[in-house]
Design an enzyme around this catalytic site. Structure first.
Site, PDB file in Angstrom:
ATOM      1  CG  MET A 172     150.983  64.062 -26.055  1.00  0.00           C
ATOM      2  SD  MET A 172     149.980  65.221 -26.977  1.00  0.00           S
ATOM      3  CE  MET A 172     149.412  64.205 -28.315  1.00  0.00           C
ATOM      4  CG  LEU A 183     152.227  55.400 -21.812  1.00  0.00           C
ATOM      5  CD1 LEU A 183     153.134  55.145 -20.607  1.00  0.00           C
ATOM      6  CD2 LEU A 183     152.894  56.390 -22.777  1.00  0.00           C
ATOM      7  CG  HIS A 190     154.046  55.623 -26.058  1.00  0.00           C
ATOM      8  ND1 HIS A 190     152.720  55.296 -26.161  1.00  0.00           N
ATOM      9  CD2 HIS A 190     154.162  56.900 -26.508  1.00  0.00           C
ATOM     10  CE1 HIS A 190     152.042  56.331 -26.643  1.00  0.00           C
ATOM     11  NE2 HIS A 190     152.893  57.308 -26.877  1.00  0.00           N
ATOM     12  N   GLY A 237     159.779  59.273 -31.702  1.00  0.00           N
ATOM     13  CA  GLY A 237     159.480  58.253 -32.703  1.00  0.00           C
ATOM     14  C   GLY A 237     159.523  58.811 -34.113  1.00  0.00           C
TER      15      GLY A 237
HETATM   16  P1  AMP Z   1     152.518  60.618 -28.452  1.00  0.00           P
HETATM   17  O1  AMP Z   1     152.205  60.100 -27.081  1.00  0.00           O
HETATM   18  O2  AMP Z   1     151.619  60.084 -29.529  1.00  0.00           O
HETATM   19  O3  AMP Z   1     152.705  62.114 -28.494  1.00  0.00           O
HETATM   20  O4  AMP Z   1     153.940  60.015 -28.814  1.00  0.00           O
HETATM   21  C1  AMP Z   1     155.036  60.159 -27.960  1.00  0.00           C
HETATM   22  C2  AMP Z   1     156.256  59.710 -28.689  1.00  0.00           C
HETATM   23  O5  AMP Z   1     156.104  58.349 -29.074  1.00  0.00           O
HETATM   24  C3  AMP Z   1     156.522  60.513 -29.979  1.00  0.00           C
HETATM   25  O6  AMP Z   1     157.923  60.751 -30.103  1.00  0.00           O
HETATM   26  C4  AMP Z   1     156.024  59.578 -31.050  1.00  0.00           C
HETATM   27  O7  AMP Z   1     156.669  59.755 -32.300  1.00  0.00           O
HETATM   28  C5  AMP Z   1     156.358  58.224 -30.456  1.00  0.00           C
HETATM   29  N1  AMP Z   1     155.503  57.194 -31.046  1.00  0.00           N
HETATM   30  C6  AMP Z   1     154.147  57.196 -31.095  1.00  0.00           C
HETATM   31  N2  AMP Z   1     153.709  56.113 -31.779  1.00  0.00           N
HETATM   32  C7  AMP Z   1     154.811  55.430 -32.170  1.00  0.00           C
HETATM   33  C8  AMP Z   1     155.019  54.234 -32.918  1.00  0.00           C
HETATM   34  N3  AMP Z   1     154.008  53.518 -33.414  1.00  0.00           N
HETATM   35  N4  AMP Z   1     156.295  53.824 -33.127  1.00  0.00           N
HETATM   36  C9  AMP Z   1     157.340  54.554 -32.649  1.00  0.00           C
HETATM   37  N5  AMP Z   1     157.201  55.682 -31.931  1.00  0.00           N
HETATM   38  C10 AMP Z   1     155.960  56.124 -31.702  1.00  0.00           C
END
Ligand code: AMP
Length: 282
Positions: free
Chosen positions: A29, A32, A36, A148
């Site tokens: 989303m 970044l 990410h 993640g």
């Molecule tokens: P988001 O942009 O928050 O929807 O996250 C996109 C992807 O990045 C999702 O699969 C999350 O689980 C992963 N993600 C977000 N934060 C982390 C983190 N701190 N460590 C590992 N993966 C992450």
């Protein structure tokens, strides 16, 4: 790096590649960060082409204020992706992703997974997640897609959906990336003050404490109660849940499960920001 904003330009990009070239998809989303980055690096390592999607998906937000305040940093994100060597970025509009009227939207129900933890506290959240991930997997048709472990229950939902719908993508889980304080990186952390970030690190410290107590043979009810006391006693933390689940089916646990991998999961508000985190005990 190719900039793609509609379905036909993604299809053009993927169809132009050599047939043996494998595609990795990293759905995000935006806003970044290094969490990410870990997903992107895993995809760049495993695949010939990596496509990152940036889309703040309205159907997975149950709180309009959270949707409105979600950080949007497209220019920074595009530079970030270019620097890491991402091949293409898909950043569609709402009109591209949801051409149908809201009332026509398909609803997905994940049964038990919808009724506990995030499913219980964020009504409709996983239906929205399932819908958007399904759309992204169908548009890009990757060999592999990266998620993640930070969103552990989301990972279980996506695995269930991919299995049920025979979606031919391999789902790869990537470990949580944390700040030195232990705070799990999250786009929402941008909304925390320095003081709130210090407070937020208590979530991980408490998860670690529970993990240690459990590994040392502690009784689960006591371990959970101690964790609840710790978090409830902390000014600035408004706890939503602290639970233990069995990893293989996300059943909530009340007793020790010696033979199973267990995860402790927490959700809490720090100031106005809702944070989630977890640790796995194997
Ligand atoms: P988001 O942009 O928050 O929807 O996250 C996109 C992807 O990045 C999702 O699969 C999350 O689980 C992963 N993600 C977000 N934060 C982390 C983190 N701190 N460590 C590992 N993966 C992450």
């Amino acid at each position: 790096m190719k900039l793609l904003q509609d379905v036909s330009s993604v299809r053009n990009f993927t169809q132009k590649r050599a047939p043996e070239q494998e595609i990795g998809l990293v759905p995000t989303m935006g806003a970044l960060h290094q969490g990410h980055m870990a997903l992107l690096k895993a995809s760049l390592r495993d695949n010939d082409l990596t496509i990152c999607s940036i889309y703040v998906n309205p159907t997975q937000f149950n709180n309009p204020d959270d949707l409105e305040k979600y950080p949007r940093t497209l220019e920074h994100d595009l530079n970030f992706l270019k620097d890491v060597g991402c091949d293409a970025v898909f950043f569609p509009s709402n009109q591209v992703m949801y051409p149908e009227e809201g009332s026509q939207l398909l609803q997905l129900n994940f049964g038990h997974l919808d009724k506990i933890l995030e499913g219980q506290h964020r009504s409709g959240h996983f239906s929205g997640v399932g819908l958007v991930v399904n759309k992204l997997l169908n548009i890009v048709q990757p060999k592999r897609a990266y998620f993640g472990q930070k969103d552990l229950q989301q990972l279980a939902v996506i695995r269930q959906m991919v299995d049920e719908f025979f979606i031919p993508a391999e789902i790869i889980a990537v470990p949580i990336v944390r700040e030195p304080s232990g705070l799990a990186l999250s786009s929402r952390n941008q909304r925390l003050s320095t003081e709130e970030k210090k407070t937020a690190a208590q979530l991980y410290q408490t998860l670690l404490y529970a993990k240690e107590q459990y590994k040392a043979g502690g009784d689960l009810t006591t371990v959970k109660q101690q964790a609840l006391n710790r978090l409830n006693g902390h000014l600035g933390i408004q706890l939503e849940y602290f639970e233990a689940v069995r990893m293989r089916d996300f059943q909530l646990l009340i007793d020790r499960m010696e033979a199973d991998t267990v995860a402790f999961c927490v959700a809490a508000y720090v100031g106005e920001v809702r944070l989630i985190d977890n640790v796995v005990v194997s």
